[in-house]
Design an enzyme around this catalytic site. Structure first.
Site, PDB file in Angstrom:
ATOM      1  N   HIS A  44       0.826  -1.217   0.000  1.00 12.07           N
ATOM      2  CA  HIS A  44       0.000   0.000   0.000  1.00 12.07           C
ATOM      3  C   HIS A  44       0.856   1.261   0.000  1.00 12.07           C
ATOM      4  CE1 HIS A  44      -4.010   1.692   0.476  1.00 12.07           C
ATOM      5  NE2 HIS A  44      -3.446   2.624   1.211  1.00 12.07           N
ATOM      6  N   GLU A  89      -8.486   6.671  -5.126  1.00 10.92           N
ATOM      7  CA  GLU A  89      -7.870   5.748  -4.183  1.00 10.92           C
ATOM      8  C   GLU A  89      -8.884   4.691  -3.759  1.00 10.92           C
ATOM      9  OE1 GLU A  89      -4.451   7.015  -1.455  1.00 10.92           O
ATOM     10  OE2 GLU A  89      -6.250   7.229  -0.253  1.00 10.92           O
ATOM     11  N   SER A  90      -8.369   3.530  -3.416  1.00 12.12           N
ATOM     12  CA  SER A  90      -9.266   2.429  -3.052  1.00 12.12           C
ATOM     13  C   SER A  90      -9.485   2.370  -1.547  1.00 12.12           C
ATOM     14  CB  SER A  90      -8.647   1.105  -3.496  1.00 12.12           C
ATOM     15  OG  SER A  90      -7.471   0.879  -2.753  1.00 12.12           O
ATOM     16  N   HIS A  91     -10.624   1.900  -1.144  1.00 17.59           N
ATOM     17  CA  HIS A  91     -10.856   1.510   0.245  1.00 17.59           C
ATOM     18  C   HIS A  91     -11.634   0.195   0.240  1.00 17.59           C
ATOM     19  CE1 HIS A  91     -10.484   3.738   4.277  1.00 17.59           C
ATOM     20  NE2 HIS A  91      -9.321   3.595   3.732  1.00 17.59           N
ATOM     21  N   ASP A 113      -6.003  14.125   0.739  1.00 17.54           N
ATOM     22  CA  ASP A 113      -4.916  14.176  -0.246  1.00 17.54           C
ATOM     23  C   ASP A 113      -5.013  15.446  -1.088  1.00 17.54           C
ATOM     24  OD1 ASP A 113      -3.355  11.900   0.125  1.00 17.54           O
ATOM     25  OD2 ASP A 113      -4.776  10.616  -0.924  1.00 17.54           O
ATOM     26  N   GLN A 236     -11.212   2.126  10.519  1.00 18.49           N
ATOM     27  CA  GLN A 236     -11.369   3.327  11.331  1.00 18.49           C
ATOM     28  C   GLN A 236     -12.787   3.872  11.220  1.00 18.49           C
ATOM     29  OE1 GLN A 236      -9.204   3.738   8.413  1.00 18.49           O
ATOM     30  NE2 GLN A 236      -7.848   2.296   9.418  1.00 18.49           N
ATOM     31  N   ASP A 264      -1.118  14.745   4.601  1.00 19.39           N
ATOM     32  CA  ASP A 264      -2.211  14.111   5.334  1.00 19.39           C
ATOM     33  C   ASP A 264      -1.723  12.829   5.977  1.00 19.39           C
ATOM     34  OD1 ASP A 264      -2.059  12.854   2.691  1.00 19.39           O
ATOM     35  OD2 ASP A 264      -3.743  11.680   3.446  1.00 19.39           O
ATOM     36  N   SER A 309      -5.879   6.648  12.942  1.00 15.50           N
ATOM     37  CA  SER A 309      -6.986   7.522  13.333  1.00 15.50           C
ATOM     38  C   SER A 309      -7.172   8.565  12.227  1.00 15.50           C
ATOM     39  CB  SER A 309      -6.666   8.235  14.653  1.00 15.50           C
ATOM     40  OG  SER A 309      -6.669   7.311  15.710  1.00 15.50           O
TER      41      SER A 309
END
Lengths: 733, 237
Positions: A44, A89-91, A113, A236, A264, A309
């Site tokens: 990642h 971006e992936s989550h 970002d 999170q 960030d 966090s």
């Protein structure tokens, strides 16, 4: 060797990698140091399997303001002093475990970002993939993800203007949640993620640091996982209100010359943010974790450094200027603390209450081992298609069209985007539901078109061609509004790269995307890689998601999907007949939905594609055409249906069909755009097409209240609209 | 005239409102930070949309305690014009400047879509340019816009002509299917008894430019301008 296999597994490090760490460090790392390596060497953060391939994205144009991959997001010059920042971006993995928070924090992360670079976030898009809604788990994931995006995105005041969602059994158990954000800034306001000179202060702002999300980067995003429950604590919880306040405060702070850099905190939290800032400046840093505000007592340095966090930023401040920076955060009721400083020694030094707890060279952390796959291995692909083995269906053309229009993959997405605020900031000229969203840039006549695309089924059947088509389609959507594609961002969603046939998929898809990116003169300016997308031992379809940015100099002169006027001619750009040998049924939505087959090879001629898009932009910007819509999923018939539904007007298609009717109606040949125009402007269209040597075909006219296609089909527009409107809602009931 | 646009932490329609009254209506405006209390020189306050304080506890429940709110109260008591849009409407209800409360949409989902508003009363500083029965196309964007007040309150509001907008069909018929959130009696916007404080869930600032969808919101801001001009002609810039 003093480290257990279990400890390495938790960090997704191999024994060989551990040995490399020991060798380069000249000693065994302690557990804090090993944690830093594990995070920063994760796929990642470190891109250890993909970096060698990402070099193929070598397109450049003179709009590019920062080198791809060097900053939080890519930046392009759009003229008159303005620039656009964007990234996708992936989550995926967090969303598979906890869909609401997974998707919400995906939005939060990508937005950070963008404003970390000093840009105001002006648009969000989402590219989503799920298993079929007939399975209750998929339905739960889908509803949770949509509501997470809605809950977070609506609260922060950034319009959610587009994206796509597809359903396929390939994504059952491993949904894809890719979030894209676009930001706008004055070029002079651009901020970098750099630590600058030794002596600069590191200020942590925003949320307190808790024990949540530790090992998100290494554990969750960089390996496959079978037991999701054990990983739940790695997801999170987002606080969109805090994010909104952070956006405003950071954009205010970014105006101050007391600030050197902004970064960030995303994957691998403070560890990755501080190492990246220092690495960009060839510097070191010292952080005392006891100076970071923590949510609970007794947190170890390891936990503070690796916590994920949310809603935290690292601000690099010139020494002695911290008070004025803090005043801005105070105004917004945000906590800000100096937790360390930039050093000249090139070392990452972590202290706890003054006691050194770990010390490693930054350059070792930013230099993970890179793995090159075996290029001789053939990628995993689907079966070829012998068209003669596909019988004509038992359904009539009208029935097939209704089934496609009401299918999960084609039905109206209104159920989704009506839950997203797509108008806040009052820039949205073309709202979701069209080919691309179009935003105005206030104070100028410029417009920005944005779209995401990526057909996993095509890439499964042929990763190279599928990669080219992903770029071509995203650009085509943008061109349909009249905007010129100028830049791309991508999210590469693939399976486990340690399997050679998956690595080969990744390689071929990137090759295809890079080729198309060069041909469109639209460089890939940013992106993200999400590997290890597998469940039950099966990889997902290789799914590169491409976000395209287009620019138009006159936002008033744009086109939308719907037919506008009774009597207008309907013209197909890119073909001069409806003849088909049937090969364009390969990989089509029709073939899967009606015949239950995923087979064949998609194809594209990039020369034709580039020319067709150029023609389309010319026709739109010069006001010759009144509508434009590309043919994609479901082919020509679905494109026509969408144009009649959006316009509330019927169409009569008189162009002759030869060969298989199903291929003519539903084949997914690329490089085709349906336009409508006043009959007296046909000669101008002809001149534009001939000038570019692009074929075209007059299909028929806008007329009546039905969609009539020769003697093949005739359906009320109102009936098509109802099927289209209800498809997704019905699937959710 | 000069508009004041109040900004709470979490407000996000502040810029949209500012742009609408300056660029589209051609008037002066300034932002008022929620910790400020100086409202001098302002002719109309806009309490914009957003998620002030994240809507924690209840929408508007925390914002009503911001330092600016007592000043807003005095401003309204002195006859100043106040318009609360979306979260601003919720805040004004919480602050007791308007009757009733906004609860969660009946279908429990957020809604961003165009709605039609039938003008119910033109006897207000906010609708004097309209005719009763006019239908305005205006977008909504909220999860908690379901207006509630008890029957006797609603009856007295009807009697006093305090219902300013109802959700309707494009032809002005008030139907259940045109009501996007379950509001009682299809209420989309109301004013106080004194008629100088308006609250509405839809966003008129989002439809002041045809490029982004329409101009029907201008009727409201231009009504405010006309009213202010009549009351205090010197205030017009």
């Amino acid at each position: 060797m003093t480290v257990s296999q279990e400890a390495l597994d938790e960090l997704a490090l191999s024994q060989a990698e551990y040995e490399a760490i020991v060798e380069r460090l000249g000693r065994e790392p302690n557990s804090l140091e090993l944690g830093l390596f594990g995070s920063l060497w994760s796929e990642h953060c470190g891109y250890k399997h993909s970096k060698p391939l990402l070099g193929m994205f070598d397109a450049h144009n003179d709009r590019l303001l920062v080198a791809t991959g060097s900053e939080n997001a890519g930046v392009v010059d759009i003229g008159d002093g303005w620039a656009v920042v964007m990234k996708v971006e992936s989550h995926n993995h967090p969303s598979a475990i906890e869909p609401y928070e997974g998707a919400a924090t995906g939005v939060g992360g990508i937005v950070r970002d963008i404003f970390a670079m000093g840009a105001r976030p002006i648009a969000l898009l989402n590219s989503l993939r799920f298993g079929p809604l007939s399975e209750s788990r998929n339905k739960y994931l889908f509803e949770g993800v949509v509501s997470g995006i809605s809950g977070y995105g609506n609260c922060i005041g950034v319009p959610d203007v587009g994206g796509e969602v597809y359903f396929s059994p390939s994504y059952s158990g491993n949904p894809l949640v890719n979030a894209m954000c676009v930001g706008l800034l004055k070029i002079g306001d651009l901020r970098r993620a750099t630590a600058g000179e030794p002596g600069n202060l590191l200020m942590l702002v925003g949320a307190d640091t808790g024990r949540d999300g530790i090992h998100g980067a290494s554990g969750l995003a960089s390996r496959t996982f079978e037991d999701e429950r054990e990983l739940r604590p790695t997801v999170q919880v987002g606080n969109p209100f805090l994010e909104k306040v952070l956006i405003e405060a950071c954009l205010e702070v970014a105006q101050s010359d007391a600030v050197v850099g902004i970064q960030d905190l995303g994957a691998a939290g403070l560890a990755s943010a501080s190492v990246e800032c220092a690495g960009n400046a060839n510097a070191g840093f010292r952080i005392d974790v006891s100076d970071a505000p923590r949510r609970e007592a007794g947190m170890e340095p390891y936990e503070v450094m690796l916590s994920e966090s949310q809603e935290r930023m690292l601000i690099v401040v010139k020494p002695g200027r911290e008070t004025e920076v803090r005043q801005i955060f105070d105004k917004w009721d945000l906590r800000s603390d100096v937790i360390g400083e930039v050093t000249a020694d090139g070392l990452a030094t972590i202290l706890d209450d003054g006691q050194a707890r770990g010390r490693v060279p930054v350059r070792l952390l930013t230099d993970p081992p890179l793995y090159q796959g075996d290029s001789s291995v053939k990628p995993l692909t689907g079966p070829e298609l012998d068209v003669s083995s596909v019988p004509l269906p038992n359904y009539s053309p009208s029935e097939c069209l209704s089934k496609l229009l009401g299918s999960q993959n084609i039905a109206s997405r209104n159920w989704i985007y009506r839950q997203y605020d797509h108008q806040v900031q009052t820039n949205t000229v073309i709202v979701p539901g069209g080919d691309a969203a179009l935003l105005r840039v206030k104070g100028t006549d410029k417009g920005l078109a944005v779209s995401t695309d990526g057909n996993g089924r095509y890439c499964y059947l042929d990763p190279f061609v599928g990669g080219m088509i992903a770029v071509a389609e995203a650009c085509r959507n943008v061109s349909c509004t009249g905007a010129l594609p100028i830049a791309l961002t991508d999210c590469l969603n693939f399976g486990n790269p340690e399997r050679p046939e998956i690595y080969a998929q990744l390689e071929k898809a990137i090759e295809g995307m890079a080729e198309a990116s060069r041909r469109f003169d639209a460089p890939v300016i940013s992106g993200n890689v999400s590997l290890y997308n597998e469940s039950r031992g099966e990889a997902i379809y290789p799914t590169p998601v491409v976000g395209a940015l287009g620019i138009t100099e006159n936002v008033h002169s744009h086109a939308t999907v719907g037919f506008k006027r009774e009597g207008d001619l309907i013209v197909l750009i890119g073909r001069d007949s409806l003849e088909s040998d049937g090969s364009d049924l390969g990989g089509s939505e029709y073939l899967e939905l009606i015949h239950g087959r995923v087979a064949g090879r998609p194809s594209i001629d990039l020369d034709l594609e580039v020319a067709v898009q150029r023609v389309c932009r010319e026709l739109v910007t010069s006001g010759i055409v009144n509508s434009a819509h590309d043919c994609s999923d479901g082919g020509l018939a679905v494109a026509l249906a969408e144009s009649v539904i959006a316009g509330g007007l019927g169409a009569e298609i008189t162009a002759p069909v030869s060969g298989r009717w199903d291929a003519a109606l539903f084949g997914e040949g690329q490089s085709r755009i349906v336009v409508s125009l006043s009959a007296d402007r046909l000669s101008e269209l002809r001149a534009v097409c001939e000038g570019e040597q692009v074929p075209y075909l007059v299909l028929g006219t806008v007329s009546g209240a039905d969609l009539v296609f020769g003697d093949l089909l005739s359906v009320r527009v109102s009936q098509l609209a109802e099927v289209h409107r209800n498809g997704l809602v019905d699937a959710l009931d | 005239m000069e508009f004041g646009v109040i900004v709470f932490p979490g407000t996000w329609s502040d810029t949209d409102c500012y742009v609408a009254v300056t660029d589209n209506v051609g008037q002066q405006a300034r932002y008022v930070w929620h910790k400020d209390t100086d409202l001098s020189g302002l002719d109309c306050l806009i309490v914009p949309g957003g998620f002030s304080y994240g809507d924690y506890l209840r929408p508007g429940a925390i914002a009503r305690f911001s330092p600016v709110m007592p000043a807003v109260q005095r401003f309204a008591e002195d006859g100043g014009l106040v318009i609360g849009i979306c979260n601003g409407f919720q805040i004004l209800c919480e602050a007791g400047l308007l009757p009733g409360v906004l609860t969660r949409n009946a279908h429990l989902q957020f809604r961003c879509q165009w709605v039609n508003l039938r003008v119910e009363s033109t006897d207000s500083p906010f609708t004097n340019r309209c005719d009763v029965g006019d239908v305005l196309a205006v977008p909504i964007s909220h999860g908690e816009g379901n207006y509630y007040a008890d029957d006797s309150t609603l009856d007295s509001m009807e009697e006093n002509g305090q219902i300013i907008f109802r959700y309707s069909e494009p032809d002005g018929r008030v139907t259940d299917s045109a009501n996007p959130n379950g509001s009682r009696r299809s209420i989309a916007g109301i004013c106080n008894r004194e008629r100088n404080v308006l609250g509405m869930m839809p966003h008129p600032e989002r439809c002041c430019d045809p490029l982004v969808g329409g101009e029907d919101g201008l009727a409201i801001f231009r009504s405010i301008l006309d009213f202010t001009e009549r009351v205090s002609p010197t205030a017009i810039g």
